[in-house]
Design an enzyme around this catalytic site. Sequence first.
Site, PDB file in Angstrom:
ATOM      1  N   MET A 227       0.808  -1.204   0.000  1.00 23.28           N
ATOM      2  CA  MET A 227       0.000   0.000   0.000  1.00 23.28           C
ATOM      3  C   MET A 227       0.840   1.252   0.000  1.00 23.28           C
ATOM      4  O   MET A 227       0.367   2.320   0.324  1.00 23.28           O
ATOM      5  CB  MET A 227      -0.920  -0.005   1.213  1.00 23.28           C
ATOM      6  CG  MET A 227      -2.149  -0.843   0.977  1.00 23.28           C
ATOM      7  SD  MET A 227      -2.967  -1.325   2.494  1.00 23.28           S
ATOM      8  CE  MET A 227      -2.024  -2.776   2.914  1.00 23.28           C
TER       9      MET A 227
ATOM     10  N   PRO B 133       0.982  -4.108   9.056  1.00 22.17           N
ATOM     11  CA  PRO B 133       2.016  -3.147   8.689  1.00 22.17           C
ATOM     12  C   PRO B 133       1.682  -2.522   7.331  1.00 22.17           C
ATOM     13  O   PRO B 133       1.110  -3.185   6.458  1.00 22.17           O
ATOM     14  CB  PRO B 133       3.297  -3.982   8.597  1.00 22.17           C
ATOM     15  CG  PRO B 133       2.981  -5.288   9.248  1.00 22.17           C
ATOM     16  CD  PRO B 133       1.513  -5.487   9.107  1.00 22.17           C
ATOM     17  N   LYS B 134       2.023  -1.284   7.162  1.00 21.44           N
ATOM     18  CA  LYS B 134       1.879  -0.626   5.858  1.00 21.44           C
ATOM     19  C   LYS B 134       3.170  -0.896   5.081  1.00 21.44           C
ATOM     20  O   LYS B 134       4.124  -0.126   5.131  1.00 21.44           O
ATOM     21  CB  LYS B 134       1.622   0.870   6.020  1.00 21.44           C
ATOM     22  CG  LYS B 134       1.275   1.572   4.714  1.00 21.44           C
ATOM     23  CD  LYS B 134       0.893   3.033   4.980  1.00 21.44           C
ATOM     24  CE  LYS B 134       0.497   3.698   3.674  1.00 21.44           C
ATOM     25  NZ  LYS B 134       1.599   3.770   2.708  1.00 21.44           N
ATOM     26  N   VAL B 135       3.185  -2.017   4.396  1.00 18.73           N
ATOM     27  CA  VAL B 135       4.382  -2.470   3.690  1.00 18.73           C
ATOM     28  C   VAL B 135       4.691  -1.502   2.541  1.00 18.73           C
ATOM     29  O   VAL B 135       3.801  -1.115   1.777  1.00 18.73           O
ATOM     30  CB  VAL B 135       4.190  -3.897   3.160  1.00 18.73           C
ATOM     31  CG1 VAL B 135       5.424  -4.362   2.411  1.00 18.73           C
ATOM     32  CG2 VAL B 135       3.873  -4.848   4.323  1.00 18.73           C
TER      33      VAL B 135
ATOM     34  N   GLY C 228       4.363   2.787   8.092  1.00 19.48           N
ATOM     35  CA  GLY C 228       3.247   3.046   8.995  1.00 19.48           C
ATOM     36  C   GLY C 228       2.462   1.770   9.214  1.00 19.48           C
ATOM     37  O   GLY C 228       2.970   0.656   9.012  1.00 19.48           O
TER      38      GLY C 228
END
Length: 559
Positions: A1, A124-126, A279
């Site tokens: 994302m 997790p915002k990979v 994030g």
Amino acid sequence: MGKRVGWIVFLLFWSGVSLATCPVWPPARAEQEIARLQQQIIQWNDAYWRQGKSEVSDDVYDQLSARLAYWQRCFAPPVSLDEPAPPDTGTLTHPIAHTGVRKLADKAALTQWMATRRDLWIQPKVDGVAVTLVYRQGELAQAISRGDGLKGEDWTDKVRQIPSLPKKVNGPLANSVLQGEIFLLRDKHIQQQMGGMNARAKVAGTLMRQEASSALQGLGLFIWAWPDGPQDMAQRLQQLNKAGFVWISQYSQPVNNAGDVETLRARWFTAPLPFVTDGVIVRTAREPAGQQWVPGQGDWVVAWKYPPAVQVAEVKNIRFSVGRSGKIAVVAELDPVLLDDKRVRRVNLGSIRRWHELDIAPGDQVQISLAGQGIPRIDGVAWRSGVREKPEPPSSRFNALTCFYAAPECEEQFLARLVWLSSPQALDLTGLGEAVWRTLHQAWQFEHIFSWLTLTPQQLQHTPGISPARGQKLWHQFALARKRPFMRWVTALGTPLSQEALKAAGDHRWQQLLVRNEQQWQQLPGIGREKAAQLVNFTHHDVLQSLTAWLAAQGVSGF
């Protein structure tokens, strides 16, 4: 994302830039500045989407995009310039559109969003490149780049070469559409320490190359959406994990409130992970039917990004300060920005020479980060204003032998000398910073840097801006200063001599320093030919002769 989203409104939710007031520009300049920045962002987008090259960090890109949108809102240009979206080069239509993710500014915004939703999960915002996977009859039929959310490029051949990607699936996944993030596999990546490493651009570049690349072996895939999949999140994770999509099951956890999110966000920021993150994502387990997904309309999922390691700040002014040795330092005054927990309003640029090298003027947007011990620094200029009006620096007439005596042009160096002589290294006058010295100097018009020795208790107690009790304490401090060891007074004078050399010299009278020649000075540790010449010049200078004679008349030991 972690892709660059063309919807600038999202950026305004979380951007850390200072956007308190609109720039005071005439219409012509506003149009020029907006057009220039818009063109730059278009160029960055073109390089990113067409070539897989990231010419600027994601933090800087996001913040400048937010600043552009803000300027547009301030000046409302007649032609809309706020669409730095991916170029329309996609040839394949996504079976299910990519919605993008709304970024929330802080915990309070997250609390408000979570208040009306249930069955919430965190991931997790990979940080990588988004992709759609299409499975038909158990086979990977298509892999489509995110593109503009509706259409993308055909990445099927490249994605099939990623070793960890399941090429065959069965059961409910046999005919499915998945959305996820292709990421750079990392070994114990700690985001807080290692940062983003430009991972997104590296992944994009690998996938956009025409030729085969061994770098594909170092990629992984994090599935973050199964449109029209099971509504029960636990069941969804179990089936994805069984099919070989292991990362999502390892890094998805239920959360009840913003406090839970905050805890996991902090943990993942400092923990070793197999990917770069920027994030966390919070999403509801229940999602609308896939046919209802529209770019920019995914209100069942939000992001809370980590604070950027680099902030973009606008330079409001350039100021110059003269230190006790006469060196001129350049300071950039900024629109305040938050870095970590520090509110940064000004940054020391160093010398005039470095200021010229950086080429910074008021109106420029500069990149700020924290160096060792949390000291803010300017890493470079992110964007230069179209109007270049630089202030004129002061002359270079100041040096180590100027401004021992007060004069209008000497105010800064004179005060710097007072602050130095009260420091722990010199006379150790507790509580005497620049503000107190300025107050005393303005009230009693010091002739030179030691004039305070003649102030009486009555004068100090009746100094405007200083209470009688404080005045009495100052008098005691000044009385104690007279009894300080000789070497401390030598340091207070600003003698260019290290503490190590002072101790090695072992001198107890000023006359002993005066009789040393250059060769004798060079016998002390850390003193070479140039420093020895400076010491001879310093100790024999007329101003020092006058000051040391005055100290002798005051009964200061050693003079």
